[in-house]
Design a protein around this motif. Structure first.
Motif, PDB file in Angstrom:
ATOM      1  N   TYR A 187       0.834  -1.211   0.000  1.00 36.05           N
ATOM      2  CA  TYR A 187       0.000   0.000   0.000  1.00 36.05           C
ATOM      3  C   TYR A 187       0.868   1.261   0.000  1.00 36.05           C
ATOM      4  O   TYR A 187       0.641   2.190  -0.778  1.00 36.05           O
ATOM      5  CB  TYR A 187      -0.963   0.020   1.202  1.00 36.05           C
ATOM      6  CG  TYR A 187      -2.081   1.024   1.006  1.00 36.05           C
ATOM      7  CD1 TYR A 187      -3.294   0.641   0.438  1.00 36.05           C
ATOM      8  CD2 TYR A 187      -1.916   2.363   1.346  1.00 36.05           C
ATOM      9  CE1 TYR A 187      -4.310   1.562   0.215  1.00 36.05           C
ATOM     10  CE2 TYR A 187      -2.923   3.293   1.131  1.00 36.05           C
ATOM     11  CZ  TYR A 187      -4.121   2.891   0.568  1.00 36.05           C
ATOM     12  OH  TYR A 187      -5.121   3.802   0.344  1.00 36.05           O
ATOM     13  N   HIS A 238      -6.915 -10.687  -0.580  1.00 31.69           N
ATOM     14  CA  HIS A 238      -6.557 -11.614   0.497  1.00 31.69           C
ATOM     15  C   HIS A 238      -5.649 -12.675  -0.098  1.00 31.69           C
ATOM     16  O   HIS A 238      -6.125 -13.595  -0.746  1.00 31.69           O
ATOM     17  CB  HIS A 238      -7.797 -12.318   1.069  1.00 31.69           C
ATOM     18  CG  HIS A 238      -8.661 -11.420   1.872  1.00 31.69           C
ATOM     19  ND1 HIS A 238      -9.493 -10.501   1.295  1.00 31.69           N
ATOM     20  CD2 HIS A 238      -8.794 -11.281   3.216  1.00 31.69           C
ATOM     21  CE1 HIS A 238     -10.134  -9.840   2.258  1.00 31.69           C
ATOM     22  NE2 HIS A 238      -9.730 -10.283   3.422  1.00 31.69           N
ATOM     23  N   HIS A 259       0.674 -13.552   1.194  1.00 31.57           N
ATOM     24  CA  HIS A 259       1.563 -12.634   1.912  1.00 31.57           C
ATOM     25  C   HIS A 259       0.860 -11.377   2.404  1.00 31.57           C
ATOM     26  O   HIS A 259       1.314 -10.757   3.360  1.00 31.57           O
ATOM     27  CB  HIS A 259       2.729 -12.210   1.007  1.00 31.57           C
ATOM     28  CG  HIS A 259       3.590 -13.348   0.559  1.00 31.57           C
ATOM     29  ND1 HIS A 259       4.649 -13.797   1.304  1.00 31.57           N
ATOM     30  CD2 HIS A 259       3.524 -14.142  -0.529  1.00 31.57           C
ATOM     31  CE1 HIS A 259       5.221 -14.815   0.672  1.00 31.57           C
ATOM     32  NE2 HIS A 259       4.557 -15.042  -0.443  1.00 31.57           N
ATOM     33  N   PHE A 260      -0.215 -10.976   1.719  1.00 28.89           N
ATOM     34  CA  PHE A 260      -0.816  -9.670   2.016  1.00 28.89           C
ATOM     35  C   PHE A 260      -2.332  -9.721   2.076  1.00 28.89           C
ATOM     36  O   PHE A 260      -2.969 -10.458   1.324  1.00 28.89           O
ATOM     37  CB  PHE A 260      -0.410  -8.638   0.942  1.00 28.89           C
ATOM     38  CG  PHE A 260       1.070  -8.496   0.758  1.00 28.89           C
ATOM     39  CD1 PHE A 260       1.848  -7.873   1.722  1.00 28.89           C
ATOM     40  CD2 PHE A 260       1.692  -9.010  -0.376  1.00 28.89           C
ATOM     41  CE1 PHE A 260       3.222  -7.750   1.557  1.00 28.89           C
ATOM     42  CE2 PHE A 260       3.065  -8.892  -0.552  1.00 28.89           C
ATOM     43  CZ  PHE A 260       3.831  -8.267   0.423  1.00 28.89           C
ATOM     44  N   ARG A 261      -2.865  -8.907   2.966  1.00 32.81           N
ATOM     45  CA  ARG A 261      -4.300  -8.604   2.984  1.00 32.81           C
ATOM     46  C   ARG A 261      -4.440  -7.097   2.881  1.00 32.81           C
ATOM     47  O   ARG A 261      -4.026  -6.366   3.780  1.00 32.81           O
ATOM     48  CB  ARG A 261      -4.923  -9.084   4.290  1.00 32.81           C
ATOM     49  CG  ARG A 261      -4.807 -10.580   4.460  1.00 32.81           C
ATOM     50  CD  ARG A 261      -5.288 -11.005   5.806  1.00 32.81           C
ATOM     51  NE  ARG A 261      -6.721 -10.781   5.920  1.00 32.81           N
ATOM     52  CZ  ARG A 261      -7.510 -11.519   6.684  1.00 32.81           C
ATOM     53  NH1 ARG A 261      -7.014 -12.513   7.409  1.00 32.81           N
ATOM     54  NH2 ARG A 261      -8.787 -11.267   6.745  1.00 32.81           N
ATOM     55  N   VAL A 262      -4.984  -6.638   1.774  1.00 35.64           N
ATOM     56  CA  VAL A 262      -5.058  -5.208   1.501  1.00 35.64           C
ATOM     57  C   VAL A 262      -6.450  -4.875   0.983  1.00 35.64           C
ATOM     58  O   VAL A 262      -6.852  -5.330  -0.081  1.00 35.64           O
ATOM     59  CB  VAL A 262      -3.998  -4.792   0.452  1.00 35.64           C
ATOM     60  CG1 VAL A 262      -4.088  -3.294   0.171  1.00 35.64           C
ATOM     61  CG2 VAL A 262      -2.582  -5.156   0.924  1.00 35.64           C
ATOM     62  N   ARG A 263      -7.165  -4.064   1.757  1.00 36.49           N
ATOM     63  CA  ARG A 263      -8.531  -3.745   1.376  1.00 36.49           C
ATOM     64  C   ARG A 263      -8.584  -2.776   0.191  1.00 36.49           C
ATOM     65  O   ARG A 263      -9.291  -2.980  -0.758  1.00 36.49           O
ATOM     66  CB  ARG A 263      -9.265  -3.135   2.585  1.00 36.49           C
ATOM     67  CG  ARG A 263     -10.720  -2.815   2.299  1.00 36.49           C
ATOM     68  CD  ARG A 263     -11.378  -2.119   3.483  1.00 36.49           C
ATOM     69  NE  ARG A 263     -12.783  -1.906   3.222  1.00 36.49           N
ATOM     70  CZ  ARG A 263     -13.288  -0.904   2.517  1.00 36.49           C
ATOM     71  NH1 ARG A 263     -12.488  -0.012   1.980  1.00 36.49           N
ATOM     72  NH2 ARG A 263     -14.593  -0.800   2.333  1.00 36.49           N
ATOM     73  N   GLY A 264      -7.817  -1.653   0.243  1.00 33.40           N
ATOM     74  CA  GLY A 264      -7.969  -0.596  -0.732  1.00 33.40           C
ATOM     75  C   GLY A 264      -9.181   0.243  -0.379  1.00 33.40           C
ATOM     76  O   GLY A 264      -9.801   0.018   0.663  1.00 33.40           O
ATOM     77  N   PRO A 265      -9.558   1.205  -1.213  1.00 35.14           N
ATOM     78  CA  PRO A 265      -8.880   1.622  -2.441  1.00 35.14           C
ATOM     79  C   PRO A 265      -7.646   2.474  -2.138  1.00 35.14           C
ATOM     80  O   PRO A 265      -7.439   2.882  -1.003  1.00 35.14           O
ATOM     81  CB  PRO A 265      -9.947   2.493  -3.130  1.00 35.14           C
ATOM     82  CG  PRO A 265     -10.680   3.129  -1.984  1.00 35.14           C
ATOM     83  CD  PRO A 265     -10.729   2.056  -0.909  1.00 35.14           C
ATOM     84  N   ARG A 296     -13.586 -13.898   0.145  1.00 32.21           N
ATOM     85  CA  ARG A 296     -12.701 -14.167   1.255  1.00 32.21           C
ATOM     86  C   ARG A 296     -12.556 -15.651   1.541  1.00 32.21           C
ATOM     87  O   ARG A 296     -11.443 -16.129   1.758  1.00 32.21           O
ATOM     88  CB  ARG A 296     -13.251 -13.478   2.489  1.00 32.21           C
ATOM     89  CG  ARG A 296     -12.210 -13.365   3.503  1.00 32.21           C
ATOM     90  CD  ARG A 296     -12.224 -11.976   4.014  1.00 32.21           C
ATOM     91  NE  ARG A 296     -12.342 -12.125   5.453  1.00 32.21           N
ATOM     92  CZ  ARG A 296     -12.879 -11.242   6.237  1.00 32.21           C
ATOM     93  NH1 ARG A 296     -13.406 -10.163   5.709  1.00 32.21           N
ATOM     94  NH2 ARG A 296     -12.883 -11.415   7.506  1.00 32.21           N
TER      95      ARG A 296
END
Lengths: 451, 451
Positions: B109, B197, B200-206, B447
């Motif tokens: 991010y 999801h 290595h990463f969980r990134v919601r955004g935007p 998810r």
């Protein structure tokens, strides 16, 4: 003759202005959040007026996930502060450059390095506003479902600040001899490797950036919780805070300054600068008219959302904005502000619209609407009355609101001897009257002891 | 008439130059690593010559922990690339700005955001050179004892690039309507939340930055391992690579371009730009003399360290530099280069000094020493012979080495129609002849499926 004490002034640049409807202002720049030239203009304006610093807030994500109201504001997108201030460092000469960055979503090595780099790029004008961030939406951009609890965040922040400070002491000021003849570039005895092994971080060091003209960036903080005040007393050199009334400002000022002695620090080495949201007119009426231009432009969906947030997350969508405030269920939000607001609505029989207009302007910050002389009076009262060392000026709309403050209030402050006519120093520390930190060799922690 | 194919040229700015003794050059700037004005001069020089881009390498730490040799080089400290290029974005108009940043020591991010911000600041001129980093010393600044294994790093890098790309597609190009009258700032239907999801990463955004004039930053890579080539074929738009000989360059070029079809990509949408280390003289003799000025200034402790590293980490300290190479124990370093070097030393009966001088200049990159016309011949041969789409120019010392290349080689390339006379486009993509990426709505991963 001793120089009389003068105010410090920051220009807190919120893209198009601090008022939520600023982007709709007839003289505004709806494209401000993608326009470097807009910020270059603002930076030069503030620098020409000899402001101490530009100040940028930050959010590691889009905080408001309610798209209906978000889409009626300009807040969803904008430049990232460190890149923007780096760009501005190349087109300014004297003004300080303070960026906010979170200890929760960064690694101390990266952060120490980027701020040190900005500090060198600008010739010693950088500041880091340390925040721990508090929104769930940001945490969800960084591998978490929920944001860490307040105490854990501050535990991490304390260690983070310690690592950053250690890294900023990797090199002594005169480490780099650059002797072309002998071929020696730096004196190995003046390089200090950190070897930090703590609860949250393991960071070997050294930092790959040299110290700057002001030693290292100024450390700024904004938190006003108990943990926030204590961390500030231990480490901060400036505080940007929100204090709506004189009494609150005085209490905060006395409390924080009183904590410094415990850390062996001089109270004058921490500058307290509350935010002020000024609307300046040639007459009081003109000031009120200027404010109305912004207030009228608050879209109801935005007003309802702001009010709902202030009321601890209440959902007011669907209610008639010209009707009374409905009964609200108990929430987990900050109780006192919520209660005061509900009491006020009942007492004055305010409609929902009247209520959101009452809070929408400065949103918790100190709001002053009046002539330059009236505003200068109020600033002087807080400054002389033990409420502030200076102010972070939150122009309602940009560039107009900052232009008004500079054209009206700044000359008035100068007439009273309360603000400098021109820069005397070159670094942010010199502007703020902060001592240049001597190099402190970090004490490597023996590994066995720390693990 | 179709435009004839022309070379792309990058200016790879290594602070005071790529030669390890550049800082000792009589015309050099020993303070280059703390001087913004030095880089402003270089940027304007390269822009006046219509180079495609400036390129900065990066290291998240001081890589060389052997202080004796490190202290005789200028490599320990320097500006951080993203802050430096942001500063340069404000004082340039057309030239591309490519910074290296590691997928191992950043969060996607933060990285997506800072590069997107630089891309907007510069009007669509940013590029991200994706590296996974390979040094233990860097990993130790980021909570690790050892650096992750190669395969793990590339697994993380692939997912990292996917997240960054998804975040750069958070907003459609025309999402921001900025309608002052209605109060609608963006069209909610044109906002796309990532909801990544992965392993290595969980990134919601935007992402909280809008797309730029070129859509999003150009993705550059430098890795030449099997995993690096495959990742480049899948995602890169330019490759900065080290190929010492024509044959190596041709083989690399054919191999990587050949991989693109598998990903449904046009081979012309990945530009391969090997590094070239040019020493330009009016005569061959003058070029050799210029090179000698630098070679003579390599401090023995630095030469021994470079040679030791090339020989897989051998410790040569204490050996007579004017004596022969001692017998060396087996190491874990890259075997083939090591073996070739030892064979060469034996065959030509080279002293240690002669051996380190032979490798110290371009350090694995292609080194050309000669007249402008001779160098242009060699560049043309590689460019026409299927070895390169352009070159990343690694000036031996700065600014002199870049000035020599621009004054001599660039006009020669222009006479041959091999390089542009002036910029035709405004964005880095336009310079490189890369298509502007259409917005791709990220597909949110359910998810349950991803966990």
């Amino acid at each position: 003759m001793a120089t009389p004490r003068q105010m410090k002034l920051g220009a807190f640049l919120m893209t198009d202005g601090h008022h939520v409807a600023a982007w709709r202002h007839p003289d505004g720049r709806p494209d401000a959040n993608v326009s470097l030239d807009h910020f270059v203009r603002l930076a030069r304006l503030a620098e020409a007026a000899a402001f101490d610093a530009l100040f940028l807030a930050d959010s590691s994500g889009v905080r408001d996930t309610a798209v209906a109201s978000l889409s009626h504001t300009s807040r969803a997108v904008g430049f990232e502060p460190l890149t923007l201030l780096s760009a501005l460092s190349a087109v300014t000469e004297r003004i300080g450059l303070v960026a906010t960055a979170s200890t929760s979503f960064n690694e101390p090595y990266n952060l120490a390095r980027k701020f040190a780099s900005l500090d060198l790029l600008s010739g010693g004008r950088a500041g880091w506003n340390l925040v721990t961030s508090s929104s769930e939406a940001e945490a969800q951009n960084f591998n978490a479902e929920r944001h860490a609890a307040h105490a854990d965040r501050y535990d991490r922040a304390r260690e983070f600040a310690e690592v950053v400070s250690g890294l900023w002491n990797s090199w002594e000021d005169d480490a780099f001899v650059r002797d072309r003849d002998s071929g020696l570039f730096f004196d190995p005895g003046k390089l200090h490797v950190l070897h930090h092994h703590g609860r949250h971080f393991r960071v070997r060091g050294p930092l790959n950036v040299a110290r700057s003209a002001q030693g290292h960036p100024v450390i700024v903080q904004a938190g006003s919780s108990e943990a926030g005040r204590e961390l500030a007393a231990a480490t901060a050199e400036a505080i940007f805070t929100a204090q709506a009334t004189l009494e609150e400002a005085q209490a905060f000022y006395a409390d924080v300054k009183g904590r410094l002695a415990r850390y062996g620090r001089d109270p004058d080495h921490l500058k307290i600068m509350p935010g002020v949201f000024p609307v300046v007119g040639r007459t009081e009426e003109e000031a009120q008219e200027k404010f109305a231009i912004l207030q009228e432009r608050i879209h109801p969906v935005v007003g309802l959302s702001l009010l709902g947030t202030t009321l601890g997350g209440a959902d007011l969508s669907g209610h008639d904005v010209d009707g009374p405030l409905p009964d609200l269920p108990e929430t987990n939000g900050p109780k006192s502000r919520q209660k005061l607001l509900i009491e006020r609505a009942r007492r004055d029989a305010l409609t929902i619209r009247e209520l959101y207009l009452a809070i929408a302007g400065a949103r918790g910050h100190w709001q002053v609407v009046g002539t330059a002389s009236q505003i200068a009076d109020q600033l002087e009262e807080r400054f002389r009355g033990g409420g502030a060392d200076g102010f972070n000026v939150m122009a309602p709309h940009l560039p107009g609101g900052l232009e008004d403050f500079i054209a009206g209030v700044v000359p008035e402050l100068r007439r009273r001897g309360l603000f400098r006519d021109a820069y005397e120093g070159r670094t942010l520390r010199e502007h703020l009257g902060l001592p240049r930190p001597a190099h402190r060799a970090p004490r490597p922690q023996p590994r066995a002891a720390a693990e």
